[in-house]
Write a protein that holds these residues in place. Structure first.
Motif, mmCIF file in Angstrom:
data_model
loop_
_atom_site.group_PDB
_atom_site.id
_atom_site.type_symbol
_atom_site.label_atom_id
_atom_site.label_comp_id
_atom_site.label_asym_id
_atom_site.label_seq_id
_atom_site.Cartn_x
_atom_site.Cartn_y
_atom_site.Cartn_z
ATOM 1 N N ASP A 162 0.859 -1.191 0.000
ATOM 2 C CA ASP A 162 0.000 0.000 0.000
ATOM 3 C C ASP A 162 0.894 1.240 0.000
ATOM 4 N N GLY A 163 1.196 1.754 1.187
ATOM 5 C CA GLY A 163 2.159 2.851 1.266
ATOM 6 C C GLY A 163 1.617 4.184 0.811
ATOM 7 N N SER A 164 0.272 4.341 0.775
ATOM 8 C CA SER A 164 -0.299 5.653 0.459
ATOM 9 C C SER A 164 -0.127 6.567 1.668
ATOM 10 N N PHE A 165 -0.411 7.860 1.493
ATOM 11 C CA PHE A 165 -0.299 8.801 2.605
ATOM 12 C C PHE A 165 -1.206 8.384 3.746
ATOM 13 N N LEU A 166 -2.443 8.007 3.410
ATOM 14 C CA LEU A 166 -3.390 7.603 4.449
ATOM 15 C C LEU A 166 -2.900 6.371 5.193
ATOM 16 N N ASP A 167 -2.287 5.465 4.452
ATOM 17 C CA ASP A 167 -1.766 4.251 5.078
ATOM 18 C C ASP A 167 -0.674 4.606 6.082
ATOM 19 N N PHE A 168 0.231 5.492 5.674
ATOM 20 C CA PHE A 168 1.280 5.954 6.587
ATOM 21 C C PHE A 168 0.663 6.583 7.833
ATOM 22 N N ALA A 169 -0.319 7.468 7.610
ATOM 23 C CA ALA A 169 -0.953 8.175 8.722
ATOM 24 C C ALA A 169 -1.629 7.185 9.667
ATOM 25 N N HIS A 170 -2.295 6.199 9.094
ATOM 26 C CA HIS A 170 -2.989 5.193 9.889
ATOM 27 C C HIS A 170 -2.020 4.451 10.810
ATOM 28 N N HIS A 171 -0.856 4.125 10.270
ATOM 29 C CA HIS A 171 0.152 3.422 11.061
ATOM 30 C C HIS A 171 0.775 4.319 12.123
ATOM 31 N N LEU A 172 0.733 5.627 11.860
ATOM 32 C CA LEU A 172 1.430 6.570 12.740
ATOM 33 C C LEU A 172 0.633 6.856 14.011
ATOM 34 N N ILE A 173 -0.702 6.698 13.940
ATOM 35 C CA ILE A 173 -1.562 7.142 15.050
ATOM 36 C C ILE A 173 -1.144 6.534 16.390
ATOM 37 N N ALA A 174 -1.138 5.214 16.471
ATOM 38 C CA ALA A 174 -0.890 4.572 17.766
ATOM 39 C C ALA A 174 0.498 4.898 18.327
ATOM 40 N N PRO A 175 1.588 4.674 17.559
ATOM 41 C CA PRO A 175 2.896 4.958 18.154
ATOM 42 C C PRO A 175 3.087 6.429 18.526
ATOM 43 N N SER A 176 2.558 7.356 17.732
ATOM 44 C CA SER A 176 2.810 8.747 18.104
ATOM 45 C C SER A 176 1.998 9.140 19.332
ATOM 46 N N LEU A 177 0.804 8.546 19.485
ATOM 47 C CA LEU A 177 0.047 8.815 20.716
ATOM 48 C C LEU A 177 0.794 8.258 21.924
ATOM 49 N N VAL A 178 1.315 7.066 21.784
ATOM 50 C CA VAL A 178 2.026 6.450 22.901
ATOM 51 C C VAL A 178 3.263 7.274 23.258
ATOM 52 N N LEU A 179 3.993 7.693 22.228
ATOM 53 C CA LEU A 179 5.188 8.490 22.491
ATOM 54 C C LEU A 179 4.815 9.850 23.073
ATOM 55 N N ALA A 180 3.648 10.388 22.674
ATOM 56 C CA ALA A 180 3.253 11.721 23.125
ATOM 57 C C ALA A 180 2.816 11.719 24.584
ATOM 58 N N LEU A 181 2.420 10.560 25.091
ATOM 59 C CA LEU A 181 1.836 10.502 26.440
ATOM 60 C C LEU A 181 2.669 11.251 27.477
ATOM 61 N N VAL A 182 3.931 10.880 27.573
ATOM 62 C CA VAL A 182 4.800 11.487 28.577
ATOM 63 C C VAL A 182 5.014 12.971 28.277
ATOM 64 N N THR A 183 5.220 13.293 26.999
ATOM 65 C CA THR A 183 5.492 14.679 26.647
ATOM 66 C C THR A 183 4.274 15.565 26.887
ATOM 67 N N VAL A 184 3.093 15.059 26.598
ATOM 68 C CA VAL A 184 1.883 15.842 26.886
ATOM 69 C C VAL A 184 1.838 16.159 28.371
ATOM 70 N N ALA A 185 2.089 15.141 29.183
ATOM 71 C CA ALA A 185 2.023 15.330 30.633
ATOM 72 C C ALA A 185 3.025 16.389 31.076
ATOM 73 N N ILE A 186 4.268 16.235 30.646
ATOM 74 C CA ILE A 186 5.303 17.187 31.063
ATOM 75 C C ILE A 186 4.985 18.580 30.539
ATOM 76 N N TRP A 187 4.647 18.642 29.259
ATOM 77 C CA TRP A 187 4.399 19.945 28.631
ATOM 78 C C TRP A 187 3.230 20.668 29.304
ATOM 79 N N SER A 188 2.160 19.937 29.615
ATOM 80 C CA SER A 188 0.995 20.599 30.197
ATOM 81 C C SER A 188 1.313 21.115 31.598
ATOM 82 N N ARG A 189 2.149 20.383 32.327
ATOM 83 C CA ARG A 189 2.508 20.868 33.672
ATOM 84 C C ARG A 189 3.335 22.148 33.588
#
Ligand SMILES: Nc1ncnc2c1ncn2[C@@H]1O[C@H](COP(=O)(O)OP(=O)(O)OP(=O)(O)O)[C@@H](O)[C@H]1O
Ligand code: SF4
Ligand SMILES: [Mg+2]
Lengths: 332, 316
Positions: free
Chosen positions: B173-200
């Protein structure tokens, strides 16, 4: 003459972790058109809170309660919807503060900050507002006013910043200016200049001024009438001359004795005769007269029973003291 | 300005050199080594092993080995992987995109979400929202990233089958949407800690600014509360956040390491862990140095941006 501002039974309380602090306890007074009323008292007596209440700028949130009536023209400021109050703030009533070093936004130019105050209340363009800002800077005695528009506050001295604050406060030609210790943080020579400036502007514009200070020295220079506050209450009020020459309340007498004087030509400072003791904790005021623990004239059974009323002693002269008849009026 | 830049770059070069010395030493002193794998091959004698070690230069003293590596690195020869003899820089280059994609998307999430939560928490201090945000941040900071990643995979990939469980894209596949679809979960997981720190940080920065005298001045002018909060408070509260953003880079990189492992993400983090497993010295050193450069450049950029945004600061 109908008063410009009429404060009736103003009460302000702060709820804090340690309990309720009654900062202002039933203050009533009027400000007449074109007059300068000085509000005097030691630190913590409730002067700033009184001024902020008129602007409705007391701390937000549930911790602060303001009661009473503040009539300004036909309106009761304390009952106005926020949007109507906003139209008065900075427009018909302005306020300048004690700390010129921190009262201006550090990341905005002086011109922007003044222009913003104008455009907030007048329908004019950006450039017109900046032109007006330059005029105002010139009026308050800032050299090279036009170039100064692009300066940031940190480029300016405390005195200059206070002039900017004054320019901003006057930008919409208010009817009332509340000046909360505008000179306290400044050098002595600069203090005198700012007082002169305010005096001149008051005469030019015909606005009324509430001049808050803890220094009776400047009062003689600027005020028509003086109101002395102690522990959140008015304890004496009179025209400037009677108050300074024949104060009746022992607290006012004490304040007058603590004013440093430099008699003309003499460079010797009189020893400061500060009032002994401390301002009482507003949460634990003594029974009877609040000043009793520090008062040299206090008499048991007279001063410690109930709160003394504010009495008329002469036309326009009010005193809150049980024993004012027995105490010789004593100037400094 | 030029003087400042020269000074800072010089400082960073010294730092990089120190990083390289420490990393090299620790790496080589760690038990096991590239030879350990050969030792498992049946039939290889002690003499054979010694010969291999000699060929790889592993029999020389540590300072000499370091000097060899250092000399070549300076001229752009970062060595070849022990595993597949590919040039280190080339391999890093082929893993860079995946990591940057992950870091950029999770940073965007963290900044947007963290700013919103932090500012609102400050404006409505002690409200239910503020309370929930505080507790939420504490929880987010105490959850191990790999565990959170596994939970996300279990819920959203295994149970609900909404999101792919890993990889950069679907083969074929490898379309833009496919890339975006794959990106959602890992970027949310990686963002978890940074969101917490940044918001504080955002919350406390905003709270500090809201109590400044110039905010009272802004209100005294009669400005709308919105302009007071946005034009005056928020603009000032953002300034220190630029520095915070720079300082967050190492956290982000180490978070990427874990996230990439959990989501079989072909980025530098996984490359790094794999290389350590193989005792692939040139590769490990390469990724380390590259990350160090990223962090230092990021901080330098943050400082320059800060100076450009705050009229009180002049670099010289
Ligand atoms: N935000 C606040 N929270 C709690 N108490 C407050 C707050 N602001 C003022 N007070 C209390 O109210 C009382 C009056 O304070 P105010 O600032 O009006 O004094 P002041 O006469 O202006 O003194 P100063 O000369 O130091 O400016 C003080 O006891 C002070 O502790
Ligand atoms: S009432 Fe008594 S204590 Fe109070 S000021 Fe007068 S003399 Fe002093
Ligand atoms: Mg005050």
């Amino acid at each position: 003459m109908t008063p410009l501002l009429q404060v009736e039974d103003l009460r302000v309380r702060f709820r804090t972790d340690t309990g309720i602090i009654p900062a202002v306890n039933g203050v009533s007074f009027v400000v007449r058109p074109r007059e300068t009323l000085a509000l005097v008292g030691e630190s913590g007596s409730g002067k700033s809170v009184t001024g902020l209440s008129i602007m409705r700028l007391t701390p937000r949130g549930g911790g602060c309660r303001v009661e009473g009536r503040i009539r300004f023209g036909a309106a009761d400021l304390l009952a106005l919807p926020e949007e109507d109050m906003r139209a008065i703030r900075g427009n018909r009533i302005s306020m300048i503060f004690q700390e010129p070093m921190t009262s201006l936004n550090p990341v905005k130019t002086v011109g922007e900050q003044i222009a913003e105050a104008i455009r907030c209340h007048r329908q004019i363009g950006r450039q017109a507002a900046l032109d007006r800002a330059a005029e105002l800077l010139h009026t308050v005695g800032i050299p090279d006013a036009r170039q100064r528009l692009a300066s940031y506050p940190h480029h300016m001295s405390g005195g200059m910043r206070q002039r900017v604050m004054i320019a901003m406060a006057l930008s919409c030609e208010p009817d009332l200016l509340i000046a909360d210790e505008p000179t306290t943080a400044l050098d002595v020579t600069v203090q005198a200049q700012i007082v002169e400036l305010l005096k001149r502007l008051q005469q030019q514009t015909g606005m009324s001024v509430i001049f808050i200070t803890h220094n009776l020295g400047v009062v003689a220079d600027i005020a028509d009438r003086v109101m002395v506050m102690y522990a959140g209450r008015i304890v004496e009020q009179a025209g400037t001359v009677p108050l300074l020459t024949s104060p009746l309340m022992p607290y006012t007498q004490g304040l007058l004795r603590s004013v440093p004087r430099l008699p003309a030509g003499q460079h010797q400072r009189r020893r400061l005769d500060a009032i002994p003791g401390n301002v009482p904790d507003p949460a634990e005021l003594p029974a009877g007269c609040s000043f009793r623990p520090r008062c040299p004239h206090a008499v048991a059974g007279v001063c410690d029973t109930t709160l003394p009323e504010l009495e008329d002693t002469a036309p326009g002269h009010l005193v809150r003291c049980r024993r004012w008849r027995d105490i010789a009026p004593a100037g400094a | 300005m030029t003087r400042y830049l020269v000074h800072r770059l010089g400082q960073n070069l010294i730092l990089l050199w120190l990083v390289s010395v420490i990393a090299f030493t620790v790496l080589h002193l760690a038990p096991g080594g590239p030879l350990a794998q050969f030792a498992l091959v049946p039939g290889l004698t002690q003499a054979d092993l010694a010969r291999i070690a000699h060929q790889m230069g592993l029999d020389r003293s540590l300072p000499v080995q370091y000097w060899e590596w250092f000399r070549r690195m300076l001229v752009g020869d970062w060595g070849r992987s022990y595993r597949d003899t590919q040039p280190v820089l080339l391999v890093i280059g082929s893993h860079l995109f995946a990591t940057l994609e992950l870091m950029v998307s999770s940073t965007i999430i963290a900044v947007l979400l963290g700013t919103w939560v932090g500012v609102l928490g400050a404006i409505r201090r002690y409200s239910l929202f503020d309370y929930l945000a505080t507790v939420g941040a504490m929880i987010a900071l105490s959850i191990p990233t790999f565990w959170f990643g596994l939970v996300v995979i279990y819920i959203f990939s295994v149970k609900l089958a909404w999101l792919p469980a890993g990889n950069l894209y679907t083969v074929g596949d490898g379309s833009f949407l496919d890339f975006a679809h794959h990106l959602i979960a890992p970027s949310l997981v990686l963002a978890l800690v940074t969101v917490a720190i940044w918001s504080r940080y955002m919350r406390s920065s905003m709270l500090e600014v809201i109590n400044q005298d110039y905010i009272r001045t802004a209100r005294a002018k009669g400005l709308r509360e919105r302009s007071v909060l946005i034009d005056h408070a928020f603009r000032n509260a953002l300034l220190p956040m630029i520095t915070i953003a720079g300082l967050q880079l190492p956290t982000l990189l180490s978070g990427a390491l874990v996230t990439e492992t959990v989501f079989t993400w072909p980025g530098m983090g996984r490359l790094f862990l794999d290389s350590i497993g193989y005792r692939d010295y040139p590769m490990v050193m390469g990724v380390l140095m590259f990350s160090a450069v990223l962090v230092l450049l990021g901080n330098l950029m943050a400082d320059l941006l800060y100076a450009a945004s705050d009229p009180r600061i002049r670099l010289d």
